[in-house]
Design a protein around this motif. Sequence first.
Motif, PDB file in Angstrom:
ATOM      1  N   LEU A  97       0.819  -1.211   0.000  1.00 39.40           N
ATOM      2  CA  LEU A  97       0.000   0.000   0.000  1.00 39.40           C
ATOM      3  C   LEU A  97       0.854   1.263   0.000  1.00 39.40           C
ATOM      4  O   LEU A  97       0.418   2.315  -0.469  1.00 39.40           O
TER       5      LEU A  97
ATOM      6  N   ASN B  62      -1.306   8.466   3.702  1.00 44.02           N
ATOM      7  CA  ASN B  62      -0.976   7.497   2.659  1.00 44.02           C
ATOM      8  C   ASN B  62      -1.310   6.050   2.991  1.00 44.02           C
ATOM      9  O   ASN B  62      -1.425   5.231   2.075  1.00 44.02           O
TER      10      ASN B  62
ATOM     11  N   ARG C  74      -5.569   6.336   5.300  1.00 46.60           N
ATOM     12  CA  ARG C  74      -6.611   6.835   4.394  1.00 46.60           C
ATOM     13  C   ARG C  74      -6.527   6.200   3.004  1.00 46.60           C
ATOM     14  O   ARG C  74      -7.202   6.660   2.074  1.00 46.60           O
ATOM     15  N   HIS C  75      -5.714   5.182   2.844  1.00 44.06           N
ATOM     16  CA  HIS C  75      -5.600   4.499   1.559  1.00 44.06           C
ATOM     17  C   HIS C  75      -6.957   3.894   1.185  1.00 44.06           C
ATOM     18  O   HIS C  75      -7.693   3.400   2.038  1.00 44.06           O
ATOM     19  N   ALA C  76      -7.280   3.913  -0.101  1.00 41.49           N
ATOM     20  CA  ALA C  76      -8.589   3.446  -0.558  1.00 41.49           C
ATOM     21  C   ALA C  76      -8.854   1.995  -0.139  1.00 41.49           C
ATOM     22  O   ALA C  76      -9.978   1.640   0.237  1.00 41.49           O
ATOM     23  N   ALA C  77      -7.814   1.158  -0.191  1.00 38.44           N
ATOM     24  CA  ALA C  77      -8.012  -0.255   0.180  1.00 38.44           C
ATOM     25  C   ALA C  77      -8.344  -0.402   1.655  1.00 38.44           C
ATOM     26  O   ALA C  77      -9.169  -1.246   2.044  1.00 38.44           O
TER      27      ALA C  77
ATOM     28  N   GLN D 229      -9.738   2.021   3.554  1.00 41.88           N
ATOM     29  CA  GLN D 229     -11.042   2.647   3.760  1.00 41.88           C
ATOM     30  C   GLN D 229     -12.178   1.745   3.295  1.00 41.88           C
ATOM     31  O   GLN D 229     -13.253   1.720   3.901  1.00 41.88           O
ATOM     32  N   ASP D 230     -11.942   0.995   2.219  1.00 50.20           N
ATOM     33  CA  ASP D 230     -12.969   0.077   1.726  1.00 50.20           C
ATOM     34  C   ASP D 230     -13.275  -0.996   2.761  1.00 50.20           C
ATOM     35  O   ASP D 230     -14.444  -1.317   3.027  1.00 50.20           O
ATOM     36  N   LYS D 231     -12.237  -1.555   3.367  1.00 47.60           N
ATOM     37  CA  LYS D 231     -12.447  -2.558   4.415  1.00 47.60           C
ATOM     38  C   LYS D 231     -13.087  -1.924   5.643  1.00 47.60           C
ATOM     39  O   LYS D 231     -13.896  -2.549   6.334  1.00 47.60           O
ATOM     40  N   ARG D 232     -12.732  -0.680   5.924  1.00 45.90           N
ATOM     41  CA  ARG D 232     -13.287   0.012   7.087  1.00 45.90           C
ATOM     42  C   ARG D 232     -14.805   0.117   6.984  1.00 45.90           C
ATOM     43  O   ARG D 232     -15.517  -0.104   7.969  1.00 45.90           O
TER      44      ARG D 232
END
Length: 388
Positions: free
Chosen positions: A223, A316, A319-322, A324-327
Amino acid sequence: MNLPPNATTMTDTLRASYASHPASSRGRRHPERPAPTRSDYQRDRDRIVHSSAFRRLVYKTQVFLNHEGDLFRTRLTHSLEVAQLGRSIGRSLGLDEDLIETVALAHDLGHTPFGHAGQDVLNDCMQAHGGFEHNLQSLRVVDQLEQRYPQFDGLNLSFESREGILKHCSKRDALRLEALEPGGVAARFLAGGQPSLEAQLCNLADEVAYNAHDVDDGVRSGLITLEQLEQVPLVKRFLDDTLTEYPHLTGKRLLAETIRRMLSEQVYDIIAATRRAIQDAGITTADDARAAGPLVRFTPAMRQASTELKRFLFANLYRHAAVQDKRASAEEVLRDLFQIYLADPDKLPADCANPEDHPRACADYIAGMTDRYALKEHERLTGKKLFG
């Protein structure tokens, strides 16, 4: 071999005058006979290690969810790393290593599954019922929720261990705790004092540990990259040093050596800055340390460098998209579970029920779950499978 309770040990001879001394402990809420071979702080540490909440930390996440891989840090491995850093620094400063280890091993006992996402969800769900805060929950675990002894709830830890576990507290919560325990572990938040030096050290060791291991996990997960980390002066300094000495080093070895050097420099920085602060403030006793301002610290330059690293990780990695998606999915799991248990008390295990405060019982039960158990319960109760 039965040693007399006042037997002098090697630890006693190395302890500084301003360290916490178990013989001067403010004691336990429920009086107990001293152990013949262990100090009060050693006894506290052992109770933490044998607790159910401590064992569950192995399946509670830091940044990456438990199912994402066996090599990423968990709350348990993080707590062990904090304890190692704390003891190493504390030994050089002449502090009580057993108290440091106790606080380090216990400081995350109240963390929810799914890291900070879990805390945010439970706090939101509990807004009408007093809120939820993981640090306060850690104290609740050791004071009430562990059920191991016939004479009392909780682990009946010493005042100094409990004080260290409660590392921050809102005024509202401090007033509530103070009403239940006048002059207790929350009093300093109202009077403006500090905890022991051992507790202060655990707070800073916590920061050092999670910055370092999040760099490690972040790079190994793909990541973030070492190239990105060259933007961070603290990391770049030791990456350059490593490559100067080992120009052909790459991959895991390069990452590990960079982090090792960064950790070592931060440890030496804390030792030097804290020694200077103790000397400048004229600290000679543990009570002196409590009455002074925060004494365990970085130098100003290292404080700035550490803050820059935290900002990088926040922007970085966290707040990474991957991530945040799991969050989002994790939040859905815990929100659904809370609403299900709140609506039907019979769905809670009998030994977790609390008719006098059912919402708090729901929060306690969910906070105690591991990542994988929360996912399993959610799938059982809703029929939904949110994670592959």
